[in-house]
Scaffold this motif. Structure first.
Motif, PDB file in Angstrom:
ATOM      1  N   ARG A 253      60.187 -19.861  69.078  1.00 51.85           N
ATOM      2  CA  ARG A 253      60.601 -20.409  67.770  1.00 51.85           C
ATOM      3  C   ARG A 253      61.596 -19.494  67.060  1.00 51.85           C
ATOM      4  O   ARG A 253      62.035 -19.823  65.957  1.00 51.85           O
TER       5      ARG A 253
ATOM      6  N   PRO B 289      54.740 -18.652  58.376  1.00 54.47           N
ATOM      7  CA  PRO B 289      56.119 -19.149  58.299  1.00 54.47           C
ATOM      8  C   PRO B 289      56.126 -20.670  58.171  1.00 54.47           C
ATOM      9  O   PRO B 289      55.051 -21.288  58.095  1.00 54.47           O
TER      10      PRO B 289
ATOM     11  N   THR C 233      56.447 -22.934  60.209  1.00 54.82           N
ATOM     12  CA  THR C 233      55.841 -23.663  61.328  1.00 54.82           C
ATOM     13  C   THR C 233      54.577 -22.934  61.784  1.00 54.82           C
ATOM     14  O   THR C 233      54.523 -21.699  61.741  1.00 54.82           O
TER      15      THR C 233
ATOM     16  N   ALA D 124      54.827 -13.358  65.446  1.00 56.46           N
ATOM     17  CA  ALA D 124      54.714 -13.120  64.002  1.00 56.46           C
ATOM     18  C   ALA D 124      54.839 -11.618  63.699  1.00 56.46           C
ATOM     19  O   ALA D 124      55.450 -11.211  62.712  1.00 56.46           O
TER      20      ALA D 124
ATOM     21  N   TYR E 113      68.540 -12.146  59.051  1.00 55.14           N
ATOM     22  CA  TYR E 113      67.219 -12.085  59.696  1.00 55.14           C
ATOM     23  C   TYR E 113      67.433 -12.140  61.209  1.00 55.14           C
ATOM     24  O   TYR E 113      67.966 -13.121  61.735  1.00 55.14           O
TER      25      TYR E 113
END
Ligand SMILES: Cc1cc2nc3c(=O)[nH]c(=O)nc-3n(C[C@H](O)[C@H](O)[C@H](O)COP(=O)(O)OP(=O)(O)OC[C@H]3O[C@@H](n4cnc5c(N)ncnc54)[C@H](O)[C@@H]3O)c2cc1C
Length: 442
Positions: free
Chosen positions: A44, A100, A102, A110, A394
């Motif tokens: 992801r 987050p 999702t 994470a 990010y």
């Protein structure tokens, strides 16, 4: 097995050899081969952080143990997703303190991105709730925590898997009484009004997020929908329940043709979204999954962006340079590059991790379909605005940054690289992202 791997943005595929370790010993054995490798969760991250062209990718999904929850503390395998953890924790009245947008991310992912949620302004990021973790580096198997090997613990948070493979995490959970949220929604006609409101009253809400229309120009530039929420207590709802969110109800079966998302269709979508929202609505009771993870309702929604994929550009800037947010939105509106409703949040103070993304101020995340010839120059211009504002992008979303910008955005990069050299002296842990951004110790 050789596999083509790609991030969620679907932009930069490469071929890696994928292996699936099922225990700490398996991971240690893999690392002892000396082959170049990187861990991967549910893919992801949007760019190239969880793939390694010509190298080995350790899929973390085999590390799937979930221990008992004792006084709100759980030890959980790095390959467990937040969805799977919630399926067990929520019925017992426990929630993840940071999630987050999702649930389909693993605990390892994470940690590696030190993810943040809609509550960073009050609660900080994922690392703040990790009590300890098991980490396999090329040279050792370690327990790291804020007290044991603290330098390595913090260097691992946000380090995109480059200090070692996390095998399990001891995590603090937070108490909830129901699986419902109480949500207030407000619509604002321009950016200045929504930002003022967030500055003034976000502290009154545990969760806050604004959806900004970046295609609207002139007097309505940055018009937004602000949703803020808190967990519903057992007294707030008629029938308090704790069942976990269900699976996705819809799915996108194939990649859409690339022309489906263009400046025109996105503008129409944004307009409809904005208009269907009431100017002010208070106290709506909403299922937790709908508030936190609205996109999880549609499996593989990223395929809507077509074969060329999309870039998610997420950056943050300190409060004193908040003007950079309006500068970026103005530039986007002028450029007419298609951009879906952007997500604007306030960040509280960052933590001790040298590569953790959040810093006290503002963050904006933009979804930009690849295709417009103007996009590369626009993104370069955004980088310049962000650097001038002492901000950063990010890394979990990145697929295109230039290496020379990383140290400008992450001033503690050297500190991270020193730790990396110590624990991974031969640079065995690497990824397409690490190679592109030259994140190598030495
Ligand atoms: C719809 C959507 C919404 C999102 N919303 C947010 C948000 O609100 N806030 C936010 O912070 N992020 C958000 N993200 C980004 C996402 O949370 C991160 O990219 C997260 O890292 C993805 O986890 P993953 O399990 O899919 O990991 P992957 O994408 O597979 O990998 C990400 C990184 O984790 C490393 N990694 C994976 N497992 C391990 C391990 N066991 N040990 C060491 N390193 C490991 C990989 O090497 C890689 O560098 C969102 C992503 C999507 C698709």
């Amino acid at each position: 097995m050789s596999e083509v791997l790609v991030g969620w943005g679907g932009r930069t595929p490469s071929v890696s050899t994928v292996r699936v370790p099922r225990s700490e010993e398996d991971v240690a054995r893999e690392l002892s081969t000396g082959e170049a490798m990187i861990a991967r969760g549910l893919g992801r991250s949007y760019g190239d952080a969880a793939q390694l062209s010509g190298g080995v990718v350790l899929a973390n999904r085999g590390l799937s143990h979930i221990g008992p929850i004792v006084d709100g503390v759980v030890t959980v395998g790095a390959g467990v997703s937040l969805d799977e953890l919630l399926a067990i924790a929520l019925p017992q009245g426990w929630f993840v303190p940071v999630t987050p947008g999702t649930r389909q991310v693993t605990i390892g992912g994470a940690v590696a991105a030190d993810v943040h949620g809609k509550n960073h302004h009050l609660d900080g990021s994922f690392a703040n709730y990790v009590r300890s973790m098991r980490l396999i580096t090329p040279e050792a198997t370690l327990l790291v925590s804020p007290h044991e090997e603290p330098e390595l613990f913090w260097a691992t948070m946000g380090a995109m898997g480059l200090t070692g493979v996390v095998t399990s995490v001891e995590l603090n959970l937070s108490r909830v009484e129901t699986n419902q949220m109480i949500v207030d929604t407000d619509r604002f006609d321009d950016l200045a009004s929504v930002m003022n409101e967030m500055r003034l009253r976000d502290v009154n809400y545990q969760y806050s997020v604004a959806w900004v229309d970046c295609m609207s120009a002139g007097k309505t530039m940055g018009r937004s929908i602000l949703t803020r929420a808190r967990h519903a207590s057992a007294n707030d709802v008629k029938h308090p329940r704790l069942d976990p969110p269900g699976p996705a109800r819809l799915s996108i079966p194939v990649r859409a043709p690339s022309f489906v998302l263009n400046a025109w269709s996105v503008r129409v979508f944004n307009e409809l979204w904005y208009r269907r929202t009431p100017r002010h609505e208070e106290g709506s009771i909403v299922p937790l999954g709908t508030f936190f993870h609205p996109l999880d309702g549609v499996r593989d929604w990223n395929l809507l962006y077509g074969r060329r994929g999309f870039v998610q550009y997420q950056f943050c800037v300190p409060e004193e340079n908040a003007d950079a947010i309006s500068e970026v939105i103005e530039l986007l509106a002028r450029s007419k590059v298609a951009s879906f409703l952007a997500v604007l949040k306030r960040f509280g103070p960052g933590n001790r991790a040298p590569l953790s993304f959040p810093l006290a101020g503002w963050t904006l995340a933009l979804d930009l379909p690849v295709g417009s010839a103007k996009l590369p120059d626009l993104l370069d211009e955004l980088d310049r605005i962000v650097i001038t504002a002492n901000g950063r992008v990010y890394l979990a979303k990145d697929s295109r940054l230039r290496p020379e910008y990383v140290s400008l955005m992450y001033p503690r990069l050297e500190e991270f690289l020193r730790v990396k050299s110590r624990v991974d002296p031969h640079g065995q842990l690497t990824s397409d992202l690490a190679r592109r951004l030259q994140l190598v110790g030495g």
